[in-house]
Design a protein around this motif. Structure first.
Motif, PDB file in Angstrom:
ATOM      1  N   ALA A 141       0.815  -1.162  -0.258  1.00 23.81           N
ATOM      2  CA  ALA A 141      -0.180   0.033  -0.025  1.00 23.81           C
ATOM      3  C   ALA A 141       0.886   1.000   0.338  1.00 23.81           C
ATOM      4  O   ALA A 141       0.516   2.318  -0.787  1.00 23.81           O
ATOM      5  CB  ALA A 141      -1.254  -0.274   0.941  1.00 23.81           C
ATOM      6  N   VAL A 142       2.187   0.804   0.861  1.00 21.57           N
ATOM      7  CA  VAL A 142       2.729   2.431   0.591  1.00 21.57           C
ATOM      8  C   VAL A 142       3.812   2.719  -0.902  1.00 21.57           C
ATOM      9  O   VAL A 142       3.707   3.933  -0.896  1.00 21.57           O
ATOM     10  CB  VAL A 142       4.211   1.916   2.177  1.00 21.57           C
ATOM     11  CG1 VAL A 142       4.679   2.909   1.985  1.00 21.57           C
ATOM     12  CG2 VAL A 142       3.323   2.414   3.417  1.00 21.57           C
ATOM     13  N   ILE A 143       3.910   1.679  -1.024  1.00 18.94           N
ATOM     14  CA  ILE A 143       4.539   1.337  -2.839  1.00 18.94           C
ATOM     15  C   ILE A 143       3.371   2.252  -2.939  1.00 18.94           C
ATOM     16  O   ILE A 143       3.361   3.143  -4.036  1.00 18.94           O
ATOM     17  CB  ILE A 143       5.121   0.613  -2.901  1.00 18.94           C
ATOM     18  CG1 ILE A 143       6.295   0.039  -2.306  1.00 18.94           C
ATOM     19  CG2 ILE A 143       5.547   0.447  -4.282  1.00 18.94           C
ATOM     20  CD1 ILE A 143       6.905  -1.615  -2.554  1.00 18.94           C
ATOM     21  N   ALA A 144       2.389   1.958  -3.385  1.00 19.83           N
ATOM     22  CA  ALA A 144       0.933   1.776  -4.317  1.00 19.83           C
ATOM     23  C   ALA A 144       0.987   3.671  -4.123  1.00 19.83           C
ATOM     24  O   ALA A 144       1.013   4.399  -5.082  1.00 19.83           O
ATOM     25  CB  ALA A 144       0.314   1.737  -3.914  1.00 19.83           C
ATOM     26  N   VAL A 145       0.824   4.209  -2.547  1.00 16.93           N
ATOM     27  CA  VAL A 145       0.859   5.695  -2.626  1.00 16.93           C
ATOM     28  C   VAL A 145       1.730   6.149  -2.971  1.00 16.93           C
ATOM     29  O   VAL A 145       1.404   7.417  -3.705  1.00 16.93           O
ATOM     30  CB  VAL A 145       0.343   5.692  -1.258  1.00 16.93           C
ATOM     31  CG1 VAL A 145       0.031   7.188  -0.372  1.00 16.93           C
ATOM     32  CG2 VAL A 145      -0.607   5.194  -0.503  1.00 16.93           C
ATOM     33  N   VAL A 146       3.098   6.075  -3.031  1.00 15.18           N
ATOM     34  CA  VAL A 146       3.974   7.096  -3.769  1.00 15.18           C
ATOM     35  C   VAL A 146       4.254   7.105  -4.465  1.00 15.18           C
ATOM     36  O   VAL A 146       4.501   7.839  -5.525  1.00 15.18           O
ATOM     37  CB  VAL A 146       5.622   5.851  -3.069  1.00 15.18           C
ATOM     38  CG1 VAL A 146       6.943   6.993  -3.808  1.00 15.18           C
ATOM     39  CG2 VAL A 146       5.781   5.793  -1.210  1.00 15.18           C
ATOM     40  N   ALA A 147       4.125   5.689  -5.133  1.00 20.01           N
ATOM     41  CA  ALA A 147       3.422   5.780  -7.040  1.00 20.01           C
ATOM     42  C   ALA A 147       1.977   6.566  -7.573  1.00 20.01           C
ATOM     43  O   ALA A 147       2.437   6.731  -8.776  1.00 20.01           O
ATOM     44  CB  ALA A 147       4.176   4.180  -7.418  1.00 20.01           C
ATOM     45  N   GLY A 148       1.663   6.424  -6.398  1.00 18.22           N
ATOM     46  CA  GLY A 148       0.439   7.557  -7.273  1.00 18.22           C
ATOM     47  C   GLY A 148      -0.549   6.689  -7.606  1.00 18.22           C
ATOM     48  O   GLY A 148      -1.518   7.007  -8.399  1.00 18.22           O
ATOM     49  N   LEU A 149      -0.360   5.521  -7.473  1.00 21.00           N
ATOM     50  CA  LEU A 149      -1.513   4.504  -8.218  1.00 21.00           C
ATOM     51  C   LEU A 149      -2.901   4.100  -6.973  1.00 21.00           C
ATOM     52  O   LEU A 149      -2.957   4.680  -6.005  1.00 21.00           O
ATOM     53  CB  LEU A 149      -1.166   3.318  -7.616  1.00 21.00           C
ATOM     54  CG  LEU A 149       0.098   2.744  -9.104  1.00 21.00           C
ATOM     55  CD1 LEU A 149      -0.006   1.161  -8.267  1.00 21.00           C
ATOM     56  CD2 LEU A 149      -0.009   3.384 -10.635  1.00 21.00           C
ATOM     57  N   GLY A 150      -4.092   4.860  -7.684  1.00 15.51           N
ATOM     58  CA  GLY A 150      -5.604   4.528  -7.048  1.00 15.51           C
ATOM     59  C   GLY A 150      -6.030   2.861  -6.336  1.00 15.51           C
ATOM     60  O   GLY A 150      -4.953   1.927  -6.806  1.00 15.51           O
ATOM     61  N   VAL A 151      -6.605   2.446  -5.620  1.00 17.65           N
ATOM     62  CA  VAL A 151      -6.233   0.873  -5.071  1.00 17.65           C
ATOM     63  C   VAL A 151      -7.208   0.323  -6.161  1.00 17.65           C
ATOM     64  O   VAL A 151      -8.665   1.051  -6.825  1.00 17.65           O
ATOM     65  CB  VAL A 151      -7.326   1.135  -3.532  1.00 17.65           C
ATOM     66  CG1 VAL A 151      -7.893  -0.644  -3.424  1.00 17.65           C
ATOM     67  CG2 VAL A 151      -6.873   1.433  -2.630  1.00 17.65           C
ATOM     68  N   PRO A 152      -7.154  -0.682  -6.759  1.00 18.78           N
ATOM     69  CA  PRO A 152      -7.342  -1.597  -7.926  1.00 18.78           C
ATOM     70  C   PRO A 152      -8.494  -2.203  -7.444  1.00 18.78           C
ATOM     71  O   PRO A 152      -9.072  -2.415  -6.905  1.00 18.78           O
ATOM     72  CB  PRO A 152      -6.526  -2.413  -8.115  1.00 18.78           C
ATOM     73  CG  PRO A 152      -6.100  -2.447  -6.984  1.00 18.78           C
ATOM     74  CD  PRO A 152      -5.292  -1.351  -6.404  1.00 18.78           C
ATOM     75  N   ALA A 153      -9.328  -2.544  -8.675  1.00 17.97           N
ATOM     76  CA  ALA A 153     -10.286  -3.636  -8.709  1.00 17.97           C
ATOM     77  C   ALA A 153     -10.253  -4.381  -7.968  1.00 17.97           C
ATOM     78  O   ALA A 153      -8.869  -5.250  -8.666  1.00 17.97           O
ATOM     79  CB  ALA A 153     -11.068  -3.185  -9.847  1.00 17.97           C
ATOM     80  N   PRO A 154     -11.079  -5.602  -7.357  1.00 20.22           N
ATOM     81  CA  PRO A 154     -10.661  -6.623  -6.590  1.00 20.22           C
ATOM     82  C   PRO A 154      -9.912  -7.282  -7.760  1.00 20.22           C
ATOM     83  O   PRO A 154      -9.037  -8.291  -7.210  1.00 20.22           O
ATOM     84  CB  PRO A 154     -11.838  -6.888  -6.156  1.00 20.22           C
ATOM     85  CG  PRO A 154     -13.034  -5.792  -6.105  1.00 20.22           C
ATOM     86  CD  PRO A 154     -12.207  -4.420  -6.995  1.00 20.22           C
ATOM     87  N   ALA A 155     -10.258  -7.580  -9.297  1.00 18.40           N
ATOM     88  CA  ALA A 155     -10.013  -8.648 -10.038  1.00 18.40           C
ATOM     89  C   ALA A 155      -8.537  -7.836  -9.824  1.00 18.40           C
ATOM     90  O   ALA A 155      -7.468  -8.910 -10.332  1.00 18.40           O
ATOM     91  CB  ALA A 155     -10.651  -8.475 -11.793  1.00 18.40           C
ATOM     92  N   ALA A 156      -8.348  -6.815 -10.408  1.00 25.01           N
ATOM     93  CA  ALA A 156      -6.753  -6.140 -10.452  1.00 25.01           C
ATOM     94  C   ALA A 156      -5.672  -6.795  -9.283  1.00 25.01           C
ATOM     95  O   ALA A 156      -4.753  -7.465  -9.488  1.00 25.01           O
ATOM     96  CB  ALA A 156      -6.456  -4.967  -9.849  1.00 25.01           C
ATOM     97  N   TRP A 157      -6.588  -7.421  -7.876  1.00 22.29           N
ATOM     98  CA  TRP A 157      -5.049  -8.086  -7.406  1.00 22.29           C
ATOM     99  C   TRP A 157      -4.909  -9.383  -7.168  1.00 22.29           C
ATOM    100  O   TRP A 157      -3.810  -9.712  -6.944  1.00 22.29           O
ATOM    101  CB  TRP A 157      -6.801  -8.277  -5.471  1.00 22.29           C
ATOM    102  CG  TRP A 157      -6.439  -7.045  -5.513  1.00 22.29           C
ATOM    103  CD1 TRP A 157      -7.193  -5.554  -5.068  1.00 22.29           C
ATOM    104  CD2 TRP A 157      -5.540  -6.031  -3.727  1.00 22.29           C
ATOM    105  NE1 TRP A 157      -6.974  -5.039  -4.360  1.00 22.29           N
ATOM    106  CE2 TRP A 157      -6.138  -5.085  -3.940  1.00 22.29           C
ATOM    107  CE3 TRP A 157      -4.549  -6.766  -3.295  1.00 22.29           C
ATOM    108  CZ2 TRP A 157      -5.798  -4.055  -2.721  1.00 22.29           C
ATOM    109  CZ3 TRP A 157      -3.736  -6.520  -2.326  1.00 22.29           C
ATOM    110  CH2 TRP A 157      -4.222  -5.071  -1.777  1.00 22.29           C
ATOM    111  N   LEU A 158      -5.567  -9.977  -8.591  1.00 21.68           N
ATOM    112  CA  LEU A 158      -4.768 -11.266  -9.042  1.00 21.68           C
ATOM    113  C   LEU A 158      -4.136 -10.997 -10.807  1.00 21.68           C
ATOM    114  O   LEU A 158      -3.726 -12.126 -10.704  1.00 21.68           O
ATOM    115  CB  LEU A 158      -6.595 -12.153  -9.121  1.00 21.68           C
ATOM    116  CG  LEU A 158      -7.486 -12.308  -8.019  1.00 21.68           C
ATOM    117  CD1 LEU A 158      -8.395 -13.271  -7.925  1.00 21.68           C
ATOM    118  CD2 LEU A 158      -5.817 -13.460  -6.710  1.00 21.68           C
TER     119      LEU A 158
END
Length: 197
Positions: A141-158
């Motif tokens: 989550a921290v890396i995603a925030v630093v990269a400016g990514l939003g929380v993905p849709a559940p399918a993207a987690w896979l």
């Protein structure tokens, strides 16, 4: 070789941290039990967590520099969680064996196989995995925030190479829970009755 290192710098760093963990552990125990250098041993063993700090810092700096998080960043997050959660017990495991071999320490105690002691052991080990999973997901989550990514849709987690590491570690934790502490709590293994002749 230079191109590979440049393109896979984080993979190389993860491998170096893993090798460094075992080198520092071995050197620390060698200093303590063979060379009898307790202060040197303490310093070497205290350097082990520094490797984790280097790895997570490198991951964050990499994405802050504009690299889109990928599978290597996710792997770094999981590696960090596992080494923090299990590193101390791995060091203790090796320490007990070295003490027994070189310093007349007590023989290593095997994990319990039966009864309430086995159930308690399974819960203790699984809690380490839970800690590893929480750390890994937080770092993702921290890396995603630093990269400016939003929380993905559940399918993207896979499907996404970066987010899939979070899904994998959560799945591994759930499976371990089911086959470890939950199963031994419901049906604790019992020692077989000695056979009567």
């Amino acid at each position: 070789m230079g191109d590979f290192v440049r393109e896979n710098a984080l993979v190389v760093l993860i491998a170096a941290c893993e090798i460094g963990f075992w080198v520092l552990l071995g050197a620390g125990l060698l200093a303590r039990y063979v060379l009898r250098l307790k202060r040197t041993s303490a310093v070497l063993l205290l350097l082990v967590p520094v490797l984790d700090l280097v790895l997570v810092t490198a991951s964050i700096v990499d994405v802050a520099g504009g690299t889109r998080p990928g599978r290597t960043h996710g792997l770094a997050a999981v590696y960090l969680g596992v080494t923090i959660a299990f590193g101390h017990s791995m060091i203790r495991w090796a320490d007990v064996r070295m003490a027994h071999r070189f310093a007349d320490g007590p023989a290593p105690v095997k994990p319990p196989k039966f009864g309430p002691a086995k159930v308690a052991h399974e819960w203790r080990e699984w809690r380490k995995m839970l800690v590893a999973a929480v750390i890994a997901v937080v770092v993702v989550a921290v890396i995603a925030v630093v990269a400016g990514l939003g929380v993905p849709a559940p399918a993207a987690w896979l499907s996404d190479p970066f987010w899939a590491w979070g899904a994998r570690v959560v799945l591994a934790t759930v499976i371990w829970f089911a086959v470890g502490p939950l199963w031994t709590t419901i049906a604790p293994p019992r020692d077989r009755e000695p056979s009567r002749g």
